[in-house]
Scaffold this motif. Structure first.
Motif, PDB file in Angstrom:
ATOM      1  N   ASN A  90       0.804  -1.218   0.000  1.00 24.19           N
ATOM      2  CA  ASN A  90       0.000   0.000   0.000  1.00 24.19           C
ATOM      3  C   ASN A  90       0.841   1.274   0.000  1.00 24.19           C
ATOM      4  OD1 ASN A  90      -2.642   1.551   0.689  1.00 24.19           O
ATOM      5  ND2 ASN A  90      -1.240   2.123   2.332  1.00 24.19           N
ATOM      6  N   ALA A  91       2.092   1.197   0.436  1.00 27.77           N
ATOM      7  CA  ALA A  91       2.933   2.396   0.527  1.00 27.77           C
ATOM      8  C   ALA A  91       3.075   3.044  -0.843  1.00 27.77           C
ATOM      9  CB  ALA A  91       4.304   2.033   1.071  1.00 27.77           C
ATOM     10  N   ALA A  92       2.840   4.350  -0.893  1.00 36.99           N
ATOM     11  CA  ALA A  92       2.899   5.055  -2.175  1.00 36.99           C
ATOM     12  C   ALA A  92       2.917   6.555  -1.947  1.00 36.99           C
ATOM     13  CB  ALA A  92       1.695   4.689  -3.052  1.00 36.99           C
ATOM     14  N   ILE A  93       3.415   7.269  -2.943  1.00 35.98           N
ATOM     15  CA  ILE A  93       3.210   8.719  -3.003  1.00 35.98           C
ATOM     16  C   ILE A  93       1.880   8.945  -3.692  1.00 35.98           C
ATOM     17  CG2 ILE A  93       4.014  10.902  -3.962  1.00 35.98           C
ATOM     18  CD1 ILE A  93       6.848   9.757  -3.925  1.00 35.98           C
ATOM     19  N   ALA A  94       0.941   9.546  -3.012  1.00 37.91           N
ATOM     20  CA  ALA A  94      -0.376   9.793  -3.599  1.00 37.91           C
ATOM     21  C   ALA A  94      -1.021  11.029  -2.978  1.00 37.91           C
ATOM     22  CB  ALA A  94      -1.282   8.575  -3.424  1.00 37.91           C
ATOM     23  N   ALA A  95      -1.213  10.990  -1.661  1.00 33.71           N
ATOM     24  CA  ALA A  95      -1.975  12.053  -1.006  1.00 33.71           C
ATOM     25  C   ALA A  95      -1.301  13.410  -1.103  1.00 33.71           C
ATOM     26  CB  ALA A  95      -2.214  11.692   0.461  1.00 33.71           C
ATOM     27  N   ASP A  96       0.026  13.431  -1.239  1.00 32.20           N
ATOM     28  CA  ASP A  96       0.753  14.696  -1.239  1.00 32.20           C
ATOM     29  C   ASP A  96       0.998  15.257  -2.642  1.00 32.20           C
ATOM     30  OD1 ASP A  96       0.923  14.457   1.519  1.00 32.20           O
ATOM     31  OD2 ASP A  96       2.824  13.378   1.423  1.00 32.20           O
ATOM     32  N   MET A  97       0.375  14.664  -3.642  1.00 31.49           N
ATOM     33  CA  MET A  97       0.621  15.101  -5.009  1.00 31.49           C
ATOM     34  C   MET A  97       0.047  16.488  -5.286  1.00 31.49           C
ATOM     35  SD  MET A  97       0.052  11.880  -7.556  1.00 31.49           S
ATOM     36  CE  MET A  97      -1.677  11.700  -7.109  1.00 31.49           C
ATOM     37  N   ALA A  98       0.685  17.178  -6.192  1.00 28.53           N
ATOM     38  CA  ALA A  98       0.159  18.434  -6.732  1.00 28.53           C
ATOM     39  C   ALA A  98      -0.118  18.226  -8.216  1.00 28.53           C
ATOM     40  CB  ALA A  98       1.161  19.571  -6.544  1.00 28.53           C
ATOM     41  N   MET A  99      -1.160  18.859  -8.717  1.00 28.54           N
ATOM     42  CA  MET A  99      -1.459  18.797 -10.140  1.00 28.54           C
ATOM     43  C   MET A  99      -0.361  19.556 -10.893  1.00 28.54           C
ATOM     44  SD  MET A  99      -4.356  17.125 -10.124  1.00 28.54           S
ATOM     45  CE  MET A  99      -5.292  17.411 -11.624  1.00 28.54           C
ATOM     46  N   THR A 100       0.322  18.874 -11.792  1.00 24.92           N
ATOM     47  CA  THR A 100       1.483  19.449 -12.468  1.00 24.92           C
ATOM     48  C   THR A 100       1.455  19.087 -13.955  1.00 24.92           C
ATOM     49  OG1 THR A 100       2.765  19.085 -10.433  1.00 24.92           O
ATOM     50  CG2 THR A 100       3.992  19.616 -12.427  1.00 24.92           C
ATOM     51  N   ARG A 101       1.623  20.077 -14.815  1.00 22.37           N
ATOM     52  CA  ARG A 101       1.695  19.818 -16.244  1.00 22.37           C
ATOM     53  C   ARG A 101       2.836  18.865 -16.557  1.00 22.37           C
ATOM     54  NH1 ARG A 101       2.080  23.947 -20.613  1.00 22.37           N
ATOM     55  NH2 ARG A 101       4.146  24.183 -19.688  1.00 22.37           N
ATOM     56  N   PHE A 102       2.621  18.011 -17.544  1.00 24.89           N
ATOM     57  CA  PHE A 102       3.641  17.051 -17.949  1.00 24.89           C
ATOM     58  C   PHE A 102       4.994  17.730 -18.176  1.00 24.89           C
ATOM     59  CE2 PHE A 102       5.747  15.283 -21.780  1.00 24.89           C
ATOM     60  CZ  PHE A 102       6.233  14.121 -21.215  1.00 24.89           C
ATOM     61  N   ASN A 199      -4.863  17.429   1.544  1.00 17.51           N
ATOM     62  CA  ASN A 199      -4.420  18.028   0.278  1.00 17.51           C
ATOM     63  C   ASN A 199      -5.623  18.721  -0.364  1.00 17.51           C
ATOM     64  OD1 ASN A 199      -3.312  18.685  -2.198  1.00 17.51           O
ATOM     65  ND2 ASN A 199      -2.359  16.683  -2.524  1.00 17.51           N
ATOM     66  N   GLU A 200      -5.979  19.880   0.168  1.00 19.81           N
ATOM     67  CA  GLU A 200      -7.238  20.527  -0.200  1.00 19.81           C
ATOM     68  C   GLU A 200      -7.294  20.916  -1.669  1.00 19.81           C
ATOM     69  OE1 GLU A 200      -8.345  23.712   2.375  1.00 19.81           O
ATOM     70  OE2 GLU A 200      -7.921  22.586   4.198  1.00 19.81           O
ATOM     71  N   SER A 201      -6.221  21.468  -2.205  1.00 13.47           N
ATOM     72  CA  SER A 201      -6.259  21.930  -3.588  1.00 13.47           C
ATOM     73  C   SER A 201      -6.451  20.765  -4.554  1.00 13.47           C
ATOM     74  CB  SER A 201      -4.984  22.708  -3.931  1.00 13.47           C
ATOM     75  OG  SER A 201      -3.847  21.873  -3.832  1.00 13.47           O
ATOM     76  N   TYR A 202      -5.785  19.653  -4.281  1.00 11.40           N
ATOM     77  CA  TYR A 202      -5.928  18.475  -5.136  1.00 11.40           C
ATOM     78  C   TYR A 202      -7.351  17.926  -5.035  1.00 11.40           C
ATOM     79  CZ  TYR A 202      -4.823  13.956  -7.284  1.00 11.40           C
ATOM     80  OH  TYR A 202      -4.806  12.853  -8.097  1.00 11.40           O
ATOM     81  N   MET A 203      -7.859  17.837  -3.804  1.00 15.71           N
ATOM     82  CA  MET A 203      -9.196  17.287  -3.615  1.00 15.71           C
ATOM     83  C   MET A 203     -10.252  18.146  -4.307  1.00 15.71           C
ATOM     84  SD  MET A 203     -11.050  15.904  -0.154  1.00 15.71           S
ATOM     85  CE  MET A 203     -11.496  17.458   0.574  1.00 15.71           C
ATOM     86  N   GLN A 204     -10.094  19.460  -4.248  1.00 15.38           N
ATOM     87  CA  GLN A 204     -11.061  20.352  -4.880  1.00 15.38           C
ATOM     88  C   GLN A 204     -11.089  20.189  -6.390  1.00 15.38           C
ATOM     89  OE1 GLN A 204      -9.972  24.251  -3.453  1.00 15.38           O
ATOM     90  NE2 GLN A 204     -10.712  23.838  -1.373  1.00 15.38           N
TER      91      GLN A 204
END
Length: 254
Positions: A90-102, A199-204
């Motif tokens: 289950n360990a992963a980077i996910a919740a702390d992600m930011a939306m970022t252009r490729f 991660n409010e901005s991502y969730m929104q």
């Protein structure tokens, strides 16, 4: 129907100190499994919470990107419980992600995502496979993502890492099946957990779009996903392997 109880079984849950990982560890422990929680932080707090219910739970520091750390985690499970029957990656980077252009995702960020999400899964599977082969028994459940089925913009490094988890799952199912080890994955949709809510901005940005995709038009919570994990970890799924089980309210069909 085979009993889905886990009495006498030993499970390792990586990233098990919070969010979905904690919910999975909690459900396995409640079903009778002995559980080792591995995480880079908070493992002892998780153990304290779970042990208060009478469950047999241990915890340890585990950096899934480190071969030595993963080996130590598996050795801790063996030392505490004598065997390893179930591994939940289950360990992963996910919740702390930011939306970022490729175009703006750095090679360093891409490699870090692959290191934790894909290499981490690989190393943990590699560490438990000799034990499970010797036992001629094992259940490996990798956590994938619906984003790898449909694609998702602005998190291409995350999508690529989860695509790697899916294809690794299928390959290992063939390679380990001769020793009665099943390897499957659960593909959750966007799930409301404490870390995700932080991660409010991502969730929104993501939450409204995800709801549009689902046949079941509501948010997903951890208990909407853990049942799929428990099924694949149980002897009820002893002839199920190489599968990606989507627990996402009908957002993807495959």
């Amino acid at each position: 129907m085979t009993d889905m109880g886990f009495g006498g079984k030993v499970a390792i849950v990586t990233g098990g100190a919070r969010g979905l990982g904690f919910a999975i560890a909690e459900a396995l422990a409640a079903a009778g499994a002995k559980v080792l929680v591995g995480d880079v932080s908070g493992a002892e707090d998780a153990v304290h919470q779970l042990s208060s219910t009478g469950s047999d739970v241990k915890g340890c520091f585990a950096d899934v990107t480190s071969e030595d750390s993963v080996r130590a985690m598996v050795e801790a499970a063996q030392a505490s419980f004598g065997r390893v029957d179930i591994l939940v990656n289950n360990a992963a980077i996910a919740a702390d992600m930011a939306m970022t252009r490729f175009e703006d995702i750095s090679p360093k960020a891409f490699l870090r995502m692959m290191e934790v999400n894909a290499l981490g899964t690989f190393l943990c599977c590699q560490a438990v496979s000799p034990i499970m082969r010797a036992q001629r028994y094992g259940r490996i459940i990798n956590m994938a993502s619906g984003t790898a089925f449909r694609g998702m913009p602005f998190v291409s490094h995350y999508v690529a890492s989860k695509g790697a988890v899916m294809t690794l799952t299928r390959s290992l199912a063939h390679e380990l099946g001769e020793d009665e080890i099943t390897v499957n994955a659960v593909s959750p949709g966007y799930t409301i957990t404490g870390p995700n809510m932080a991660n409010e901005s991502y969730m929104q940005k993501v939450r409204p779009e995800v709801l549009k995709l689902r046949a079941i038009k509501r948010d997903a919570y951890a208990d909407d996903v853990v049942g799929a994990v428990l099924f694949l970890a149980s002897d009820g799924a002893k002839f199920v392997t190489g599968q990606i089980l989507a627990a996402d309210g009908g957002a993807v069909y495959h």
